[in-house]
Motif scaffolding. Structure first.
Motif, short mmCIF file in Angstrom:
data_model
loop_
_atom_site.label_atom_id
_atom_site.label_comp_id
_atom_site.label_asym_id
_atom_site.label_seq_id
_atom_site.Cartn_x
_atom_site.Cartn_y
_atom_site.Cartn_z
N ASN A 1 -44.06 -9.59 55.35
CA ASN A 1 -42.62 -9.75 55.50
C ASN A 1 -42.21 -11.14 55.05
O ASN A 1 -42.82 -12.13 55.43
CB ASN A 1 -42.24 -9.59 56.98
CG ASN A 1 -42.42 -8.17 57.45
OD1 ASN A 1 -41.56 -7.31 57.22
ND2 ASN A 1 -43.55 -7.89 58.11
N THR B 1 -35.47 -8.06 52.71
CA THR B 1 -34.38 -7.27 53.30
C THR B 1 -33.16 -7.30 52.38
O THR B 1 -33.09 -8.09 51.42
CB THR B 1 -33.96 -7.80 54.68
OG1 THR B 1 -33.45 -9.12 54.51
CG2 THR B 1 -35.14 -7.81 55.64
N ASP C 1 -37.09 -3.67 53.03
CA ASP C 1 -37.33 -3.43 54.45
C ASP C 1 -36.02 -3.10 55.16
O ASP C 1 -34.95 -3.50 54.70
CB ASP C 1 -37.92 -4.72 55.05
CG ASP C 1 -38.75 -4.46 56.28
OD1 ASP C 1 -38.92 -3.30 56.67
OD2 ASP C 1 -39.26 -5.45 56.83
N ASP C 2 -36.12 -2.37 56.26
CA ASP C 2 -34.94 -2.10 57.12
C ASP C 2 -33.79 -1.51 56.30
O ASP C 2 -32.62 -1.80 56.57
CB ASP C 2 -34.44 -3.38 57.81
CG ASP C 2 -35.53 -4.07 58.61
OD1 ASP C 2 -36.47 -3.40 59.03
OD2 ASP C 2 -35.43 -5.30 58.80
CA CA Z 1 -37.69 -6.70 59.06
#
Ligand code: CA
Ligand code: C2E
Ligand code: CA
Ligand code: CA
Length: 278
Positions: free
Chosen positions: A117, A151, A178-179
């Motif tokens: 991440n 993100t 992500d997300d």
């Molecule tokens: Ca995240």
């Protein structure tokens, strides 16, 4: 009612004070955590839905605090973002994940991808690309086995992000959003950014069996991604029903407690890694 209100106020301020004290000492501890080697990565397996094969792991950071025990990122990532330590922590994560992955491959394990991440701040750091390039060179990890998860917030600095991602892509690493669906950005970036995977956030996956709207959104994300030639990873899959739903709608990869929680490297080796067959 008036006195109750007053009491509540008193409680509130002392709690606030407590929070501030806690944050203060946690911040002091966080500054020492790197030198004291208190961070660890746990790895959560990801499986190909069509074949059941292990494709890789997401690396998730934990802090082994000397007195508070093992702390989840929810307890310290925001703080690290606020005081700027996140860049250093993030660099440690990339380095550790690449070293670990190379170690596994050198030991003769079937090669897998490891996803890390990236925080927004780290993404906007000028020498991110150079840093990753150096780590890949030093560890001799084949870049195709590193995935960075970013993100939608990072699409806000559109031109800058595009150029960073193109440089990362040129290194040969994979890029994952992500997300997905929880940010505030437009979908514009999907047509320009060199993306490999979209991760459906667990907030959507959670309710796919009970909430018609979540089911519709998940199906639409999968269709959208496939039409853009992207692979879809669902996170937060906890039940067989959720997994079957996702398989039925051709979601590519699954990650979640249904298969496994994130685990320390040693447990990963025992439970998931296979020796290469030749
Ligand atoms: Ca995240
Ligand atoms: P994320 O990137 O969305 O990661 C998924 C989170 O969901 C992880 O929480 C994971 O343990 C959890 N999870 C996985 N499967 C399930 C499931 O089936 N059910 C439920 N309820 N949860 C599941 P974790 O490890 O506590 O991490 C939380 C967040 O902290 C991550 O969310 C990520 O945004 C951040 N984070 C973790 N590691 C790092 C890191 O190395 N660097 C940065 N910048 N952020 C990190
Ligand atoms: Ca993630
Ligand atoms: Ca998420």
């Amino acid at each position: 009612a008036k006195s109750q209100g007053k009491n509540r106020y008193v409680v509130y301020t002392s709690e606030l004070l407590e929070d501030m004290m806690e944050e203060y000492s946690l911040e002091a501890d966080l500054r020492k955590a790197m030198d004291h080697e208190e961070f660890v990565l746990h790895y959560q397996p990801q499986f190909n839905n069509a074949t059941g094969e292990l494709i890789g792991f997401e690396a998730l950071i934990r802090w082994q605090h000397p007195t508070l025990g093992l702390l989840s990122p929810a307890k310290f990532i925001k703080l690290a973002e606020k005081n700027g330590l996140i860049t250093q922590i993030g660099e440690w994560v990339i380095n550790e994940a690449c070293s670990q992955n190379k170690k596994w491959q050198d030991a003769g394990m079937e090669p897998v991808k490891i996803a890390v991440n990236l925080s927004t701040q780290q993404f906007l750091t000028r020498d991110l690309v150079k840093f990753i390039e150096r780590v890949l060179k030093r560890t001799e990890l084949d870049p195709q086995y590193l995935v960075v998860e970013i993100t939608e917030y990072m699409a806000m600095e559109y031109d800058y992000s595009l150029s960073v991602l193109e440089q990362l892509k040129a290194l040969g690493i994979c890029i994952s959003i992500d997300d997905f669906g929880t940010g505030y950005s437009s979908l514009n970036y999907l047509k320009d950014f060199p993306i490999d995977y979209i991760k459906i956030d667990k907030s959507f996956v959670n309710e796919i069996m009970n909430d018609h709207n979540d089911a519709v959104i998940v199906k639409a994300i999968i269709t959208l991604a496939h039409n853009l030639n992207l692979q879809v990873i669902a996170e937060g899959v906890e039940t067989a029903d959720q997994l079957n739903f996702l398989k039925e709608y051709l979601c590519d990869v699954t990650q979640g407690y249904f298969f496994s929680k994130p685990l320390p490297a040693q447990e990963i080796e025992q439970k998931y890694l296979a020796w290469q067959s030749n």
